[in-house]
Scaffold this active site. Structure first.
Site, PDB file in Angstrom:
ATOM      1  CG  HIS A   1     -21.991  31.933 -23.463  1.00 28.27           C
ATOM      2  ND1 HIS A   1     -20.651  32.002 -23.132  1.00 28.27           N
ATOM      3  CD2 HIS A   1     -22.623  31.395 -22.392  1.00 28.27           C
ATOM      4  CE1 HIS A   1     -20.480  31.514 -21.910  1.00 28.27           C
ATOM      5  NE2 HIS A   1     -21.667  31.148 -21.422  1.00 28.27           N
TER       6      HIS A   1
ATOM      7  CG  HIS B   1     -27.015  30.925 -20.827  1.00 29.27           C
ATOM      8  ND1 HIS B   1     -26.787  29.565 -20.778  1.00 29.27           N
ATOM      9  CD2 HIS B   1     -25.870  31.509 -20.390  1.00 29.27           C
ATOM     10  CE1 HIS B   1     -25.546  29.348 -20.323  1.00 29.27           C
ATOM     11  NE2 HIS B   1     -24.973  30.509 -20.082  1.00 29.27           N
TER      12      HIS B   1
HETATM   13  P1  AMP Z   1     -21.582  29.540 -18.817  1.00 30.52           P
HETATM   14  O1  AMP Z   1     -21.650  28.828 -17.503  1.00 30.52           O
HETATM   15  O2  AMP Z   1     -22.454  30.758 -18.865  1.00 30.52           O
HETATM   16  O3  AMP Z   1     -20.151  29.807 -19.248  1.00 30.52           O
HETATM   17  O4  AMP Z   1     -22.247  28.548 -19.840  1.00 30.52           O
HETATM   18  C1  AMP Z   1     -21.562  27.744 -20.732  1.00 30.52           C
HETATM   19  C2  AMP Z   1     -22.601  26.877 -21.393  1.00 30.52           C
HETATM   20  O5  AMP Z   1     -22.026  26.307 -22.543  1.00 30.52           O
HETATM   21  C3  AMP Z   1     -23.095  25.725 -20.512  1.00 30.52           C
HETATM   22  O6  AMP Z   1     -24.504  25.831 -20.354  1.00 30.52           O
HETATM   23  C4  AMP Z   1     -22.673  24.482 -21.297  1.00 30.52           C
HETATM   24  O7  AMP Z   1     -23.618  23.431 -21.205  1.00 30.52           O
HETATM   25  C5  AMP Z   1     -22.558  25.022 -22.710  1.00 30.52           C
HETATM   26  N1  AMP Z   1     -21.636  24.320 -23.595  1.00 30.52           N
HETATM   27  C6  AMP Z   1     -20.347  23.979 -23.340  1.00 30.52           C
HETATM   28  N2  AMP Z   1     -19.804  23.387 -24.407  1.00 30.52           N
HETATM   29  C7  AMP Z   1     -20.764  23.338 -25.369  1.00 30.52           C
HETATM   30  C8  AMP Z   1     -20.817  22.844 -26.696  1.00 30.52           C
HETATM   31  N3  AMP Z   1     -19.754  22.267 -27.278  1.00 30.52           N
HETATM   32  N4  AMP Z   1     -21.974  22.966 -27.388  1.00 30.52           N
HETATM   33  C9  AMP Z   1     -23.044  23.538 -26.809  1.00 30.52           C
HETATM   34  N5  AMP Z   1     -23.060  24.053 -25.558  1.00 30.52           N
HETATM   35  C10 AMP Z   1     -21.939  23.939 -24.844  1.00 30.52           C
END
Ligand code: AMP
Ligand code: ZN
Length: 122
Positions: free
Chosen positions: A108, A110
């Site tokens: 993903h 950001h």
């Molecule tokens: P990372 O630390 O780069 O793996 O970021 C994962 C991101 O996914 C975090 O910013 C979470 O807040 C976000 N996240 C986790 N679950 C969901 C969800 N169901 N919908 C939207 N964002 C999510």
């Protein structure tokens, strides 16, 4: 792919969001990617751009993923434009692994903006 890898893809929350099995606040939907709002936003705009197909993280990207990765970047620009932050700037982040705080094992990007940000990141 072994059985454990197949199971983790089956359980992957971002695969479920991509397939529509799990709800999300989707802001953009394209051929290879979708974009949705982060559930725990760190700025006025905090959107995640993900590939529809399961890639674990940026270190697993291969030349065959080129079209997907380009679409992730063009989608990020479209999101920035529709959020009204294209001119002022924004931050694009790929977290990889534990030291970066990578929590979700589905690639993903950001897209973070709408406020000034400090550097280096924490
Ligand atoms: P990372 O630390 O780069 O793996 O970021 C994962 C991101 O996914 C975090 O910013 C979470 O807040 C976000 N996240 C986790 N679950 C969901 C969800 N169901 N919908 C939207 N964002 C999510
Ligand atoms: Zn996945």
């Amino acid at each position: 792919m072994n059985e454990q890898q197949a199971q983790s893809i089956q359980d992957c929350i971002f695969c479920k969001i991509a397939s529509g099995e799990m709800p999300a606040d989707i802001v953009s939907s394209n051929t290879h990617t979708i974009a949705f709002r982060d559930i725990n936003p760190q700025a006025p705009t905090h959107v995640l751009v993900i590939p529809r197909t399961h890639i674990e993280h940026a270190a697993d990207v291969e030349p065959g993923h080129a079209e997907i990765i380009i679409e992730m970047l063009t989608t990020a620009r479209e999101v920035a434009a529709s959020e009204g932050i294209l001119a002022k700037g924004y931050r694009l982040v790929f977290n990889v692994g534990d030291d970066a705080g990578n929590l979700v094992p589905h690639l993903h990007l950001h897209v973070i903006g709408g406020r000034t940000m400090s550097w280096p990141p924490g």
